[in-house]
Design a protein around this motif. Structure first.
Motif, PDB file in Angstrom:
ATOM      1  N   MET A  21      26.542 -70.366 -23.366  1.00  0.00           N
ATOM      2  CA  MET A  21      26.482 -70.567 -24.630  1.00  0.00           C
ATOM      3  C   MET A  21      27.580 -71.141 -25.042  1.00  0.00           C
ATOM      4  SD  MET A  21      25.059 -66.418 -25.062  1.00  0.00           S
ATOM      5  CE  MET A  21      23.796 -66.884 -26.357  1.00  0.00           C
ATOM      6  N   HIS A  39      18.787 -73.789 -17.036  1.00  0.00           N
ATOM      7  CA  HIS A  39      18.693 -73.173 -18.607  1.00  0.00           C
ATOM      8  C   HIS A  39      19.697 -71.527 -18.099  1.00  0.00           C
ATOM      9  CE1 HIS A  39      14.450 -74.448 -18.547  1.00  0.00           C
ATOM     10  NE2 HIS A  39      13.675 -73.832 -17.013  1.00  0.00           N
ATOM     11  N   ASP A  40      20.182 -71.476 -17.961  1.00  0.00           N
ATOM     12  CA  ASP A  40      21.376 -70.674 -17.635  1.00  0.00           C
ATOM     13  C   ASP A  40      22.295 -71.303 -18.944  1.00  0.00           C
ATOM     14  OD1 ASP A  40      20.577 -69.024 -15.744  1.00  0.00           O
ATOM     15  OD2 ASP A  40      22.196 -69.774 -13.911  1.00  0.00           O
ATOM     16  N   VAL A  42      22.847 -72.536 -22.342  1.00  0.00           N
ATOM     17  CA  VAL A  42      22.140 -72.454 -24.110  1.00  0.00           C
ATOM     18  C   VAL A  42      23.289 -72.854 -25.150  1.00  0.00           C
ATOM     19  CG1 VAL A  42      21.256 -70.472 -25.126  1.00  0.00           C
ATOM     20  CG2 VAL A  42      21.277 -69.825 -22.513  1.00  0.00           C
ATOM     21  N   ASN A  43      21.977 -73.438 -25.797  1.00  0.00           N
ATOM     22  CA  ASN A  43      22.855 -73.781 -26.876  1.00  0.00           C
ATOM     23  C   ASN A  43      21.922 -72.410 -28.153  1.00  0.00           C
ATOM     24  OD1 ASN A  43      23.654 -74.710 -29.602  1.00  0.00           O
ATOM     25  ND2 ASN A  43      23.211 -76.893 -28.790  1.00  0.00           N
ATOM     26  N   VAL A  46      23.604 -72.968 -34.640  1.00  0.00           N
ATOM     27  CA  VAL A  46      25.184 -72.748 -35.394  1.00  0.00           C
ATOM     28  C   VAL A  46      25.310 -71.002 -35.882  1.00  0.00           C
ATOM     29  CG1 VAL A  46      26.822 -73.241 -37.275  1.00  0.00           C
ATOM     30  CG2 VAL A  46      25.284 -74.910 -36.552  1.00  0.00           C
ATOM     31  N   ALA A  47      25.592 -70.095 -34.644  1.00  0.00           N
ATOM     32  CA  ALA A  47      24.875 -69.078 -35.334  1.00  0.00           C
ATOM     33  C   ALA A  47      26.147 -67.961 -34.363  1.00  0.00           C
ATOM     34  CB  ALA A  47      23.733 -68.658 -35.295  1.00  0.00           C
ATOM     35  N   GLU A  48      27.794 -68.201 -34.480  1.00  0.00           N
ATOM     36  CA  GLU A  48      27.909 -67.054 -33.755  1.00  0.00           C
ATOM     37  C   GLU A  48      27.956 -66.369 -33.501  1.00  0.00           C
ATOM     38  OE1 GLU A  48      28.628 -69.560 -35.955  1.00  0.00           O
ATOM     39  OE2 GLU A  48      29.487 -71.553 -35.559  1.00  0.00           O
ATOM     40  N   GLN A  49      27.609 -65.288 -34.761  1.00  0.00           N
ATOM     41  CA  GLN A  49      27.734 -63.922 -34.866  1.00  0.00           C
ATOM     42  C   GLN A  49      26.721 -63.232 -33.492  1.00  0.00           C
ATOM     43  OE1 GLN A  49      28.450 -61.489 -38.514  1.00  0.00           O
ATOM     44  NE2 GLN A  49      27.509 -63.404 -38.928  1.00  0.00           N
ATOM     45  N   ASN A  50      25.556 -64.306 -34.064  1.00  0.00           N
ATOM     46  CA  ASN A  50      24.147 -63.326 -32.517  1.00  0.00           C
ATOM     47  C   ASN A  50      24.899 -64.124 -31.170  1.00  0.00           C
ATOM     48  OD1 ASN A  50      21.794 -63.396 -32.307  1.00  0.00           O
ATOM     49  ND2 ASN A  50      21.659 -64.834 -31.101  1.00  0.00           N
ATOM     50  N   SER A  53      26.709 -60.813 -29.921  1.00  0.00           N
ATOM     51  CA  SER A  53      26.113 -60.401 -28.942  1.00  0.00           C
ATOM     52  C   SER A  53      25.638 -60.529 -28.699  1.00  0.00           C
ATOM     53  CB  SER A  53      25.435 -60.000 -30.614  1.00  0.00           C
ATOM     54  OG  SER A  53      26.350 -59.176 -31.012  1.00  0.00           O
ATOM     55  N   VAL A  54      24.684 -61.625 -27.900  1.00  0.00           N
ATOM     56  CA  VAL A  54      23.448 -62.124 -27.227  1.00  0.00           C
ATOM     57  C   VAL A  54      24.115 -62.183 -25.776  1.00  0.00           C
ATOM     58  CG1 VAL A  54      22.180 -63.838 -25.726  1.00  0.00           C
ATOM     59  CG2 VAL A  54      22.202 -63.292 -28.638  1.00  0.00           C
ATOM     60  N   ALA A  56      26.936 -60.916 -24.829  1.00  0.00           N
ATOM     61  CA  ALA A  56      27.962 -59.784 -24.587  1.00  0.00           C
ATOM     62  C   ALA A  56      26.137 -58.897 -23.852  1.00  0.00           C
ATOM     63  CB  ALA A  56      27.905 -58.421 -25.218  1.00  0.00           C
ATOM     64  N   GLY A  57      25.080 -58.786 -24.277  1.00  0.00           N
ATOM     65  CA  GLY A  57      23.484 -58.456 -23.842  1.00  0.00           C
ATOM     66  C   GLY A  57      23.738 -58.475 -22.376  1.00  0.00           C
ATOM     67  N   ILE A  58      23.587 -60.293 -22.343  1.00  0.00           N
ATOM     68  CA  ILE A  58      23.857 -60.718 -21.436  1.00  0.00           C
ATOM     69  C   ILE A  58      24.526 -60.270 -20.117  1.00  0.00           C
ATOM     70  CG2 ILE A  58      23.746 -62.793 -19.894  1.00  0.00           C
ATOM     71  CD1 ILE A  58      23.142 -64.292 -22.073  1.00  0.00           C
TER      72      ILE A  58
ATOM     73  N   PHE B  99      24.718 -49.277 -25.578  1.00  0.00           N
ATOM     74  CA  PHE B  99      25.181 -49.791 -26.218  1.00  0.00           C
ATOM     75  C   PHE B  99      26.344 -48.504 -27.333  1.00  0.00           C
ATOM     76  CE2 PHE B  99      22.589 -53.131 -25.233  1.00  0.00           C
ATOM     77  CZ  PHE B  99      23.661 -53.947 -24.352  1.00  0.00           C
ATOM     78  N   GLY B 109      20.778 -58.280 -31.704  1.00  0.00           N
ATOM     79  CA  GLY B 109      21.777 -59.375 -29.941  1.00  0.00           C
ATOM     80  C   GLY B 109      21.928 -59.160 -28.976  1.00  0.00           C
ATOM     81  N   LEU B 110      22.284 -57.752 -28.992  1.00  0.00           N
ATOM     82  CA  LEU B 110      22.730 -56.807 -27.973  1.00  0.00           C
ATOM     83  C   LEU B 110      21.465 -56.997 -27.231  1.00  0.00           C
ATOM     84  CD1 LEU B 110      24.649 -54.278 -29.176  1.00  0.00           C
ATOM     85  CD2 LEU B 110      25.639 -55.943 -27.590  1.00  0.00           C
ATOM     86  N   GLY B 113      19.988 -59.914 -26.082  1.00  0.00           N
ATOM     87  CA  GLY B 113      20.958 -59.910 -25.109  1.00  0.00           C
ATOM     88  C   GLY B 113      19.627 -59.936 -23.436  1.00  0.00           C
ATOM     89  N   ARG B 114      19.514 -58.211 -23.511  1.00  0.00           N
ATOM     90  CA  ARG B 114      19.515 -57.867 -21.865  1.00  0.00           C
ATOM     91  C   ARG B 114      17.999 -58.416 -22.195  1.00  0.00           C
ATOM     92  NH1 ARG B 114      22.057 -53.009 -20.111  1.00  0.00           N
ATOM     93  NH2 ARG B 114      20.039 -52.679 -18.559  1.00  0.00           N
ATOM     94  N   VAL B 117      18.377 -61.748 -20.151  1.00  0.00           N
ATOM     95  CA  VAL B 117      18.815 -61.898 -18.642  1.00  0.00           C
ATOM     96  C   VAL B 117      17.894 -61.560 -18.051  1.00  0.00           C
ATOM     97  CG1 VAL B 117      19.796 -59.498 -18.900  1.00  0.00           C
ATOM     98  CG2 VAL B 117      21.188 -61.703 -17.302  1.00  0.00           C
ATOM     99  N   GLU B 143      20.164 -64.400 -38.313  1.00  0.00           N
ATOM    100  CA  GLU B 143      20.810 -65.466 -36.399  1.00  0.00           C
ATOM    101  C   GLU B 143      19.876 -65.236 -35.492  1.00  0.00           C
ATOM    102  OE1 GLU B 143      25.112 -65.521 -36.013  1.00  0.00           O
ATOM    103  OE2 GLU B 143      25.775 -66.164 -37.531  1.00  0.00           O
ATOM    104  N   SER B 144      20.042 -63.669 -35.508  1.00  0.00           N
ATOM    105  CA  SER B 144      19.029 -62.963 -34.204  1.00  0.00           C
ATOM    106  C   SER B 144      17.485 -63.240 -34.314  1.00  0.00           C
ATOM    107  CB  SER B 144      19.427 -61.193 -34.048  1.00  0.00           C
ATOM    108  OG  SER B 144      21.226 -61.341 -33.503  1.00  0.00           O
TER     109      SER B 144
END
Lengths: 304, 256
Positions: A21, A39-40, A42-43, A46-50, A53-54, A56-58, B99, B109-110, B113-114, B117, B143-144
């Motif tokens: 990302m 597809h792996d 991802v841009n 301009v939203a670094e917080q999300n 988090s994303v 981490a979820g991945i 989480f 956001g978490l 991500g799930r 993926v 953002e999310s």
């Protein structure tokens, strides 16, 4: 180093799948990776917080995730996301920050990364990699990809002198021998020291070491380095990072913990913007006294 | 949903909080109906639930207890020394608590991500994320939301517990986002707004087929079901006295 990083990631992706990302950065550098990853890649905008988090979820879903931006946008803006979402869970997220120290020069202070590894090392499970030369990046990307957990890669601009024969990568490397002080440098800044010291007689120059992995693990510190410290009792640490949380403080802790007999300890580090004036990376290094010439002159001064 | 089930859950929530002498009841009671419904009637093994409003950990623990995924021994450890049943959930120790949450604006956001993926790996299952309404003052959520909408994550449903009260006042008096529904609709996602205590309406909303990410705004009442707690901000914080606990239990037992 960006282009080398890109190629190293292309190679890594060929071996094992991950998600990459970017926070809308990487023009003229990451295009080959984007092409290779489909597809792996991802841009995230301009939203670094999300983005963090994303990531981490991945990672929680079983895929390693690499995250890229200009260094301060990556470690400072989403610091809580790195702390809570990545490090508390020990998720497999790799942060790649471009522009360590004053690398973005006259682009301005918002783009400088002077406290990145110090801040990040306060977080549990975090490991830091600071390549000094482009060649290191290839090794480090592979190394970071090979284990699960949070890590930060601090990229800069390679300053290796043209004809310098670089020893194989190791967390600690002795780049030049010498009869003078033990000199430890972190990051690409070391290139300038190699340039100047390479032309000096070894009897009149310090012994030059470069450190590329943090935190400092006592078991990683080479015996040769410890022996040199014991023999010379003089240590000088140089880094493009503020003193607080920097390599100097970490290594001073190591010296005290090991009760090494050091009579003279010098620490040259970033000091922000002393004059309130701005310029190139070289300008800021010189102003802080961390440029090679400035350091070498300073350590020649007699003991206080 | 069976009224007896929700009564049982409400009584157990009160008991757990009373025994631990812990507050945060208001937001737990506003969230409880939907969380119990989701866990007991909706979630499959492949699904994932992310509690972004971590201060409703009590409701999550009770929802898991209702499903037999936590036992009374675990609930007795709520807020206790040397345990894992913290006031805001710690992730990873329980299969259904993925989480650590509590700082607001992280869960979506978490969850994204799930969901992301799952799509990449072509895995089955749906991701549910549960936020508060005050939490939408966090910029990270927007953002999310942008990311979730742009990537058309149709395997993700966001539920917003809109009880109208936050830490130190009413949401409309602090940084009003109302009408929240139009803000969400502007992102081109499917948005529904329902009575958050009406599980029949919730079932219908969840059942809506869509190729877009889904948002369900749950219009709820903080402290729902306990007369002296309903719509009162102090119950974001206060633990119950013995007399209050007895009255609360009586009210739940006598409710229809």
């Amino acid at each position: 180093m960006r282009n080398v990083t890109c190629q190293a990631l292309v190679d890594l992706y060929a071996d094992s799948r991950f998600v990459f990302m970017t926070g809308d950065l990487g023009f003229m550098a990451l295009e080959p990776l984007q092409k290779a990853m489909g597809h792996d890649f991802v841009n995230a905008g301009v939203a670094e917080q999300n983005m963090v988090s994303v990531a981490a979820g991945i990672a929680s879903g079983g895929l390693q995730c690499w995250v890229y931006s200009i260094a301060p946008f990556l470690y400072a803006r989403p610091f809580e996301q790195i702390r809570n979402d990545v490090c508390l869970h020990d998720f497999d997220v790799k942060l790649v920050g471009n522009g360590g120290g004053y690398a973005y020069g006259s682009m301005g202070s918002t783009h400088h990364a002077l406290e990145d590894y110090g801040a990040l090392l306060t977080l549990q499970n975090m490991r830091i990699f600071v390549p000094a030369f482009s060649e290191d990046v290839t090794v480090l990307v592979k190394k970071m990809g090979s284990w699960r957990g949070p890590a930060y890669l601090r990229l800069g601009r390679c300053e290796k002198p043209k004809d310098f024969c670089l020893p194989n990568y190791a967390p600690w490397r002795r780049l030049l021998s010498g009869d003078g002080d033990v000199l430890i440098v972190t990051g690409p800044l070391v290139g300038g020291f190699v340039e100047i010291m390479g032309q000096m007689d070894s009897t009149h120059r310090p012994e030059l070491w470069v450190l590329s992995e943090l935190p400092i693990l006592p078991s990683d510190v080479p015996v040769e380095l410890i022996q040199a410290i014991i023999a010379k009792q003089q240590v000088c640490v140089v880094e493009e990072h503020v003193a607080q949380g920097g390599v100097g403080q970490m290594f001073a802790h190591f010296i005290l913990s090991r009760r090494l007999p050091v009579q003279r300890f010098l620490h040259f580090h970033a000091k922000g913007y002393l004059s309130g004036l701005y310029g190139s990376q070289a300008f800021h290094r010189k102003e802080c006294g961390i440029d090679a010439q400035g350091v070498l002159e300073a350590i020649r001064q007699p003991h206080e | 949903m069976d009224n007896q089930l929700i009564k049982k859950a409400r009584l157990r929530l009160l008991k757990m909080h009373y025994e631990a002498n812990i507050g945060h009841l208001g937001g737990n009671l506003s969230a409880l109906d939907a969380m119990v419904y989701l866990h007991s009637k909706v979630l499959s093994e492949e699904d994932i639930f992310v509690l972004s409003k971590g201060h409703s950990a009590g409701a999550l623990y009770i929802a898991l207890w209702v499903c037999g995924r936590l036992d009374d021994g675990s609930l007795s450890m709520f807020h206790q020394e040397g345990g894992k049943m913290t006031g805001h959930p710690v992730g990873g120790w329980h299969q259904n608590i993925p989480f650590s949450t509590g700082s607001l604006g992280h869960g979506l956001g978490l969850a994204i991500g799930r969901a992301f993926v799952k799509r990449l790996k072509q895995e089955a299952g749906h991701v549910f994320c549960f936020t508060s309404d005050g939490e939408w003052e966090e910029g990270s959520n927007w953002e999310s939301l942008m990311f979730m909408a742009h990537h058309k994550l149709d395997n993700l449903t966001l539920l917003v517990d809109a009880n109208g009260l936050q830490g130190f006042g009413r949401t409309v008096d602090i940084a009003s986002l109302e009408p929240l529904i139009t803000k969400f609709q502007a992102f081109n996602v499917d948005v529904q707004q329902i009575d958050g205590h009406d599980t029949t309406a919730l079932a219908a909303a969840l059942g809506l087929q869509s190729t877009q990410p889904k948002i369900i705004i749950l219009r709820t009442v903080k402290g729902h079901g306990i007369s002296f707690m309903e719509d009162r901000m102090e119950w974001h914080y206060l633990p119950m006295t013995e007399a209050q606990y007895r009255q609360a239990v009586l009210e739940v037992e006598q409710s229809s």
